[in-house]
Design an enzyme around this catalytic site. Structure first.
Site, PDB file in Angstrom:
ATOM      1  N   GLY C  31      -5.662  -4.070  -5.136  1.00  0.00           N
ATOM      2  CA  GLY C  31      -5.929  -2.566  -4.371  1.00  0.00           C
ATOM      3  C   GLY C  31      -7.514  -2.866  -4.312  1.00  0.00           C
ATOM      4  CB  CYS C 240      20.782   7.118  11.015  1.00  0.00           C
ATOM      5  SG  CYS C 240      21.139   6.111  12.300  1.00  0.00           S
ATOM      6  CB  CYS C 265      17.766   3.206  10.945  1.00  0.00           C
ATOM      7  SG  CYS C 265      18.530   3.873   9.852  1.00  0.00           S
TER       8      CYS C 265
END
Lengths: 269, 362, 291
Positions: C31, C240, C265
């Site tokens: 991070g 979808c 999608c």
């Protein structure tokens, strides 16, 4: 009776000062900012620093609060883990102090507030900085503090830019005091406000100081401010402390010629 | 039916073909040679070299041709090419005091040893369109010649320096940081700042410099000296144990003389701003020296007035036009996934507000 | 068709080593934004130069590369970057998430869970999660060093105060292993949960801003929120229309002037795989055709 005295004394007077300043000096090139300042601040005590502009009082405050590095001297603060010199302390430690144990009220509320953030967010920031993560609790604390500084709770989602100067200053005070700091620095907290607004703010500050038992250092050129708020007084001229003592004592019986001049000029107003 | 919103390889190939056609323009008009660009659009070539940080007039000319005259695009091509080049070593610092000057002027002294040399400048031309240039051909008469000065031309600021009237910039053997090899770390040293400014966008530096003249970080600058000419580039060859001249580059160097500093105890001295750029890039070099000087406020004990040109992070982080144009133009790229996410959110928030309103109305 | 006038994967070996050192440091401090000397690349800053440099530094000849933008393999920028590595590295490429060893992405995490050994490389425009609260780099670096993250929550607080909920839909900030606050790049917040505890190595490259950061496999990543306003990974409330998937992130496509629309999608490989397996959505046809 005699045996009891020390314990009573201990309750009234703590064993160590909260802040102990020794031989503090700061120059700007060849010009003196402040020179060889020493004093102790005891817990629960409010110290006023007065002097005209250019007397070095703001330089001194900046050095005390870690905004400026002094050339020489020590600023020893009683941290939770014992006394520490904040001048030689690392910057991370000093910044940690600044957002936990210390608070700083700027003369211009714009310098101390986030103008793009709502009143609630401004008050909540210090809470969130020390780990508050419950929105409802933060909001509740913010509402409570707005009330304590006499801002209508309905203004919690307004930005400070929509507030009057006096309200902005009260908001800045709430934002600083919400986490219960151990030491508050104030730089001309009533400067730039109308006289009537000043009176209300002073009244409010006096209430908070008494109620919370605040320890504070207040820099001002306004003797009325220190008479109301300060237990002790330091008078500065050309970077030097020319007189210090209990506020009433200094104001009612000034010894130094400069202090006499200051006091008399107030009387004339 | 599912409409194809997603582009494909063929679309890209076709766009490239279209671009090539447009680049060539009307085939009835003779194609532009890179030698023509190098010789006749030399100031464009100079700018591309300066901001591309690569001294190669032929490559710069090629980049300009490939970029259809878009100079920032050409700078970009040069930078991308430059990245791939192996680095053999670092040259010795060039000695601008020994520059073979084609131009050398000072605004602070009427005359100085070596004299003022105007050189090929637009300065005193009347800006009238010369329609003769639109006509074809026509030989240009030779400009009068004069033998080159025998001795090298000393820097004009050294005359001031003799009396201690201007701050010294003591020589140092420290290796300066390399902007192209290390990430920019702030606060930056002056050497790093100068590197960033030297490859910075001319327009950006021009505006910043101009802003200092208009009062946003004013430094009262005069051109102490502006010189343009060629200097030798020398490289230390470890195997030989001495430096070998590997070529020449044309440079523009500008030294400004700025408002003095001093106090009761320190005698006042003029201060300096510095600009050094590839090729004849006079506007850039002057602008650079003004911005350099404005950025030195802290070191010289001046006040920060909040002027943009005093703000190191603002200046250095936004001076590079290749970075700027890339990021600016990237908003052309598809962002519909993020946009979709925002759409969902705004619908949800609107639904909540409308539900609350409906409830209140009941 | 490798172009031999350039080194393998374009960058010279010294530069790759420099980038790998930055990556190793980033992996060691999850991070944390590691500064690196980003090079000029032959594509514009802001178009994935950071991701491209990280990918170039990671690629070996045996790798199988997949490049997606907005979840799709055939968006223009994905095509362009894939072509770049085909040309300069000659590595095999694929559109199948499972087959790829290195996946470079812009704005999405593939729907199919990643596996150990895979590397997901994110293109990052602005790596600094605090940037829009504090514009100064010198200041934000201090804030990270001192874990001064109060301001981040102020932003979330303001959202709730104004909108009733956290109004950040993408580039939703996260806290990594309880230490650094990180910008996950502009992925929709729907993808945030996939950041955490992934068996794959996740690398983030910001070219223009000269930063690399990383999430080593199985790193704990928490989306910032309040106890009483918790993070919620949202998507369009539809299935979808092509493959019928209910759990995938959807793009909204306007299909005619009357404002009719369909949801498909965003992950083209996921959708194709499902259709090939016989799943059919509201408007879909069975199997066969690509996206």
């Amino acid at each position: 009776m005699q045996a009891a005295e020390p314990s009573i004394f201990a309750k009234v007077k703590p064993q160590a000062p909260l802040l102990s300043v020794k031989g503090l000096s700061k120059c700007y090139g060849s010009r003196i900012g402040c020179a060889d300042v020493s004093f102790d601040l005891w817990p629960g005590e409010v110290l006023g620093i007065v002097g005209e502009s250019g007397s070095g009082k703001s330089t001194l405050l900046s050095c005390l609060a870690g905004h400026l590095a002094p050339d020489t001297g020590e600023v020893i603060f009683a941290t939770a883990s014992g006394p520490r010199d904040t001048v030689t302390m690392s910057e991370p430690e000093r910044r940690r102090l600044a957002r936990t144990d210390w608070a700083f009220v700027h003369q211009n509320p714009r310098d101390g507030l986030r103008m793009g953030v709502t009143a609630g967010g401004n008050v909540g920031e210090r809470l969130m900085a020390v780990g508050a993560r419950h929105y409802g609790t933060i909001r509740h604390a913010a509402t409570d503090w707005l009330g304590r500084v006499e801002i209508d709770a309905g203004r919690i989602d307004d930005r400070p830019s929509a507030f009057s100067g006096g309200m902005q200053q009260r908001l800045q005070i709430a934002r600083n005091l919400v986490t219960g700091p151990r030491l508050v620095f104030m730089d001309e907290p009533t400067g730039g406000l109308d006289v009537s607004v000043q009176a209300r703010l002073l009244d409010l500050l006096r209430g908070l100081v008494r109620e919370m038992g605040l320890s504070a250092i207040i820099v001002t050129h306004d003797l009325a401010v220190v008479r109301l708020l300060a237990d002790r007084l330091m008078v500065m001229k050309s970077g030097h402390v020319v007189e210090q003592g209990l506020t009433d004592q200094v104001l009612d019986d000034p010894q130094h010629a400069y202090t006499q001049l200051l006091v008399s000029s107030v009387l004339q107003v | 039916m599912y409409v194809a919103v997603k582009g494909g390889e063929r679309a890209i190939d076709n766009a490239h073909a279209f671009l090539a056609e447009e680049r060539r323009g009307d085939p009835a008009v003779a194609e532009l040679g890179t030698d023509q660009i190098r010789e006749q659009l030399r100031l464009a070539v100079n700018r591309v070299m300066a901001e591309g940080s690569l001294y190669d007039p032929d490559l710069a000319a090629l980049a300009i041709k490939q970029a259809r005259g878009d100079l920032i695009e050409a700078v970009f091509l040069i930078r991308a090419y430059r990245t791939t080049l192996p680095r053999f070593g670092a040259a010795r610092p060039v000695a601008t005091g020994t520059m073979a000057c084609t131009r050398r002027i000072s605004a602070t002294f009427k005359d100085a040893p070596g004299g003022q040399i105007l050189g090929p400048t637009f300065d005193y031309t009347h800006r009238l369109l010369d329609f003769k240039l639109a006509a074809e051909g026509g030989a240009v008469p030779d400009a009068p010649m004069q033998p080159a000065p025998s001795a090298s031309l000393p820097h004009i600021t050294t005359f001031l320096n003799r009396d201690g009237l201007i701050e010294t910039a003591p020589p140092t053997d420290d290796t300066p940081p390399d902007l192209t090899r290390e990430p920019m770390e702030l606060p930056a040293s002056r050497a790093l700042r100068l590197q960033a400014l030297s490859r910075g966008d001319e327009g950006f530096l021009l505006s910043l410099a101009y802003s200092t003249q208009r009062g946003y970080g004013r430094t009262h600058a005069f051109v102490g000296e502006l010189r343009i000419g060629t200097v030798a580039v020398e490289l230390d060859i470890p195997e030989l144990g001495f430096a070998v001249e590997i070529g020449e580059v044309e440079l523009t160097e500008c030294e400004t003389v700025n408002q003095f500093k001093g106090s009761k105890t320190e005698p006042p001295q003029f201060t300096r701003g510095y600009g050094l750029t590839f090729g004849q890039t006079e506007r850039k070099a002057i602008a650079m020296s003004l911005v350099d000087r404005a950025l030195r406020w802290q070191e010289l004990g001046e006040d920060h007035t909040g002027a943009p040109a005093q703000d190191e992070e603002f200046v250095l982080m936004h001076a590079d036009n290749v970075q700027a144009t890339g990021f600016l133009e990237h908003i052309k790229l598809p962002h519909y996934v993020d946009f979709q996410s925002e759409l969902e959110l705004i619908r949800k928030l609107r639904a909540e507000v409308m539900a609350a309103q409906a409830e209140a109305a009941e | 068709m490798t172009d031999h006038s350039y080194n393998f994967a374009y960058l010279d070996e010294q530069t790759k080593r420099m980038i790998r050192r930055a990556i190793l440091k980033a992996v060691a401090v999850p991070g944390y934004q590691v500064p690196f000397a980003s090079r000029e690349m032959p594509m514009p800053y802001g178009w994935g130069t950071g991701g491209v440099q990280v990918t170039a530094a990671c690629l070996v000849p045996e790798d199988v590369l997949k490049v997606i933008d907005q979840g799709a393999d055939d968006t223009t920028n994905a095509v362009s970057i894939r072509k770049f590595f085909q040309r300069t590295a000659g590595v095999a490429t694929t559109v199948a998430t499972a087959e790829a060893t290195v996946i470079q992405t812009r704005h999405r995490i593939p729907e199919q869970p990643l596996t150990a050994g895979q590397i997901l490389v994110y293109q990052v425009p602005i790596p600094e999660p605090l940037r829009f609260l504090e514009p100064r780099e010198t200041e934000t670096r201090k804030m990270h060093a001192l874990e001064e993250y109060g301001l981040m929550h102020v932003k979330l607080y303001e959202d709730i105060a104004r909108h009733g909920s956290i109004a950040t839909a993408y580039a939703y900030p996260v806290r990594v292993e309880g230490r650094y606050v990180m910008d996950p790049s502009p992925i929709p917040k729907f993808d945030n949960p996939k950041l955490s505890d992934s068996p794959a190595l996740q690398l983030f490259g910001a070219g223009r801003e000269q930063r690399i950061y990383a999430l080593p496999p199985f790193t704990r990543v928490v989306s910032l929120d309040f106890e009483d306003h918790s993070f919620h990974a949202s998507k369009a409330p539809h299935d979808c229309d092509l493959c019928g998937a209910s759990e995938s992130y959807l793009d909204e496509v306007i299909t005619d002037d009357a404002g009719n629309r369909m949801f498909v999608c965003s992950d083209t490989d996921f959708c194709r795989t499902r259709r090939e397996a016989g799943h059919v959505g509201r408007l879909g046809k069975t199997a066969g055709g690509g996206a």
